[in-house]
Design an enzyme around this catalytic site. Structure first.
Site, PDB file in Angstrom:
ATOM      1  N   PRO A 374      43.782 -47.623 -54.200  1.00 26.79           N
ATOM      2  CA  PRO A 374      43.565 -47.468 -55.643  1.00 26.79           C
ATOM      3  C   PRO A 374      42.893 -48.697 -56.240  1.00 26.79           C
ATOM      4  O   PRO A 374      42.932 -49.790 -55.665  1.00 26.79           O
ATOM      5  CB  PRO A 374      44.988 -47.285 -56.206  1.00 26.79           C
ATOM      6  CG  PRO A 374      45.856 -47.011 -55.028  1.00 26.79           C
ATOM      7  CD  PRO A 374      45.215 -47.634 -53.841  1.00 26.79           C
ATOM      8  N   GLU A 503      31.249 -51.069 -51.205  1.00 23.63           N
ATOM      9  CA  GLU A 503      30.828 -49.727 -51.637  1.00 23.63           C
ATOM     10  C   GLU A 503      29.414 -49.771 -52.213  1.00 23.63           C
ATOM     11  O   GLU A 503      29.185 -49.585 -53.411  1.00 23.63           O
ATOM     12  CB  GLU A 503      31.813 -49.165 -52.653  1.00 23.63           C
ATOM     13  CG  GLU A 503      31.627 -47.678 -52.934  1.00 23.63           C
ATOM     14  CD  GLU A 503      31.657 -46.815 -51.690  1.00 23.63           C
ATOM     15  OE1 GLU A 503      30.654 -46.792 -50.950  1.00 23.63           O
ATOM     16  OE2 GLU A 503      32.684 -46.170 -51.429  1.00 23.63           O
TER      17      GLU A 503
END
Length: 583
Positions: A374, A503
């Site tokens: 998360p 990412e």
């Protein structure tokens, strides 16, 4: 500023100047020439007084005129050279100071930039060094020559007529009763202006750097009002400074008039009584003006000095900070070994709780490890520790059996290629951005090869200036996908052994993502890769997935293993892949 603080400020400034290594030979020559200038200047009124006292045409002999002309020439020539040399010394000091400050800013720890606004730091480098530059190159010259001139002039005045000299200087103690408190107010105002200017500069830098955000959210009025507050504060401080100057200017003029009245009145009595000659009284007036001009220079110096104290303290504060020693530690080490994080914990100084808590896992050479979890679980902080932007509070990171803390920072970081979500692009050309940080000559062939593997060569060749195309501030002329491909080409050219991807495709559209993903696959070949992943689809084939949750590792394994053993990972996968939870 009390007496002890003023002495401390003097010592601080002198220490700062000494550390810049001023050229002492030039300084010594300049001081000798300043003495010669003062001596010649002191001789002129005495020679003139003799002409007045003789009072005849015979006194205008070529010899007397020659002496006066020689004194003028010596004063002008030696004064010009001494001012030049002192200015040169001052410029050397400031150049060395800026060099020290710039080299310091580049090696300060990342934690410094976490707690200081960029605009404020830029103000140290530009505004504060500019204040010190003005003191040294403009006011220090006048201060030194002024002190020499005043001391010499006072000596000659006492020699000419000591009673008149004592009467003339009797006004000084009375003047100090007014000038000192006014000067202290000027000190406070000067510091306030300096601090407010630095804050205003920081605010401007913040807003102008993100001007597109300001416009996109219709925040012009809000930012105008914030800026207006800073402008109004500077205006108010400027008015207060003007009030002080309005008091000082007539006060100093009044003091000069009083001194002139004393000299004319008492001097006239001395001449009429025969205690001094008319020529000596005329010389007195000339010497008076030779004192007034240096006093003005000295007063300007002390006004600028008060402004400089704040700048000096802030610059010394930066110069005294701890830095990264880029070369301390091993230069050579074996990189093709497991990378192990062992009981790693870290918390930012401003946070109550640690961000990372006893993190432990190992990364095999030439494998892909994905870090998922998360938001706020500590993934980016973990990357910062791997880059050694921060030191762990406890635990260690090992390459084989060697702690990375025993490796020089320069050597360790040279092994790492980092591509983030929004890789930074600097103002300049595409060539400069791809070659950034590579300390060797890059051939056109190498450049094209790296760009080709990053699939950047495709769009670069379509640009008018190709690799010499200017990208604008922060690469604003390029699309997100183009910026990412340039960042990948930069990493390829660096030839890192360890690759860290934060990412790198999450903010791209689907078409750009496919191209960038292909480029990343080229980049990852034969390298130890650690990926921060928000989209599980990009790391489903990773050799190892590490699940971080509230700063702790709660799961490790392949995608299929975590689907079976880790409930929260299954939940993540279910949302993204839209598959039913496995029992």
């Amino acid at each position: 500023m009390n007496e002890s603080e003023e002495k401390s400020s003097w010592k601080l400034l002198i220490q700062l100047i000494k550390e810049t290594g001023p050229p002492r030979l030039l300084l010594s020559i300049a001081m000798v020439l300043s003495l010669l200038t003062t001596t010649a200047g002191l001789a002129i009124p005495l020679l003139t007084s003799k002409l007045i006292d003789q009072g005849s045409l015979q006194s205008l002999s070529g010899r007397n005129i020659g002496w006066i002309a020689s004194a003028f020439l010596i004063q002008a020539a030696s004064g010009a050279v001494s001012v030049y040399l002192l200015t040169r010394v001052g410029q050397h000091v400031i150049s060395s100071l800026r060099d020290r400050l710039w080299s310091k800013l580049l090696v300060l720890k990342v934690s410094y930039y976490d707690t200081h606004q960029t605009g404020d730091t830029v103000s140290r480098m530009t505004n504060d060094t500019g204040v010190i530059k003005n003191l040294i190159t403009e006011h220090l010259v006048g201060f030194i020559t002024g002190i020499i001139s005043i001391l010499g002039t006072i000596g000659v005045l006492f020699f000419l007529d000591w009673p008149l000299t004592l009467v003339m200087f009797s006004i000084i103690p009375l003047s100090m009763l007014v000038l000192i408190p006014v000067g202290r107010q000027m000190i406070k105002i000067s510091k306030g202006i300096q601090d407010e200017t630095a804050g205003f500069s920081a605010s401007l830098t913040r807003v102008l750097a993100e001007i597109r955000l300001v416009k996109a959210y219709n925040a012009e009025t809000m930012e105008y009002n914030r800026g207006k507050k800073g402008i109004n504060k500077l205006f108010a401080l400027g008015i207060r400074e003007g009030v002080i100057q309005a008091i000082l200017s007539p006060l100093i003029s009044s003091i000069i008039i009083v001194v002139l009245v004393l000299i004319i009145g008492y001097g006239g009595l001395r001449v009429s009584s025969g205690a001094m000659t008319a020529g000596e009284l005329a010389a007195f007036f000339i010497y008076l003006f030779q004192i007034i001009m240096p006093i003005t220079s000295i007063a300007s110096f002390f006004t600028q000095f008060q402004k400089t104290m704040g700048a000096t303290e802030k610059i010394m504060g930066i110069l005294s900070l701890d830095v990264e020693d880029l070369n301390l530690g091993l230069k050579e080490f074996t990189i093709h070994q497991p990378l192990t994080l062992k009981d790693l914990s870290y918390g930012y100084p401003s946070s109550a709780d640690p961000i990372l808590k006893s993190i432990s896992f190992s990364v095999r050479p030439n494998s892909v490890t994905a870090i998922v979890g998360p938001s706020g679980s500590g993934k980016t902080t973990l990357f910062s520790l791997l880059e050694r932007f921060y030191l762990p509070d406890s635990g260690e990171i090992l390459i084989g059996d060697l702690s990375i803390q025993d490796i020089s920072l320069r050597s360790w970081r040279s092994q790492i290629g980092y591509v983030s979500q929004e890789s930074p692009i600097l103002a300049g050309t595409i060539r400069e951005n791809i070659c950034y940080g590579v300390n060797r000559e890059i051939s056109d062939e190498e450049l094209r090869e790296a760009a080709g593997m990053a699939y950047a060569d495709i769009f670069i060749q379509e640009l008018p200036d190709k690799y010499d195309t200017e990208v604008g501030e922060r690469g604003i002329k390029l699309s997100g996908g183009q910026r990412q491909r340039i960042a990948i080409a930069r990493a390829l050219l660096r030839k890192p052994n360890i690759l860290m991807l934060d990412e790198a495709t999450s903010s791209l559209d689907s078409k750009s993502e496919i191209v960038v993903q292909d480029a990343l696959e080229n980049l990852m070949k034969g390298r130890t890769t650690i990926v921060i992943a928000h989209r599980l689809s990009t790391v489903i084939d990773a050799d190892q997935i590490v699940f971080l949750e509230k700063g702790r590792v709660t799961g490790k394994g392949t995608h299929s293993e975590l689907m079976q053993t880790h409930e929260l990972y299954r939940e993540f996968a279910s949302r993204q892949f839209r598959v039913p939870d496995k029992e």
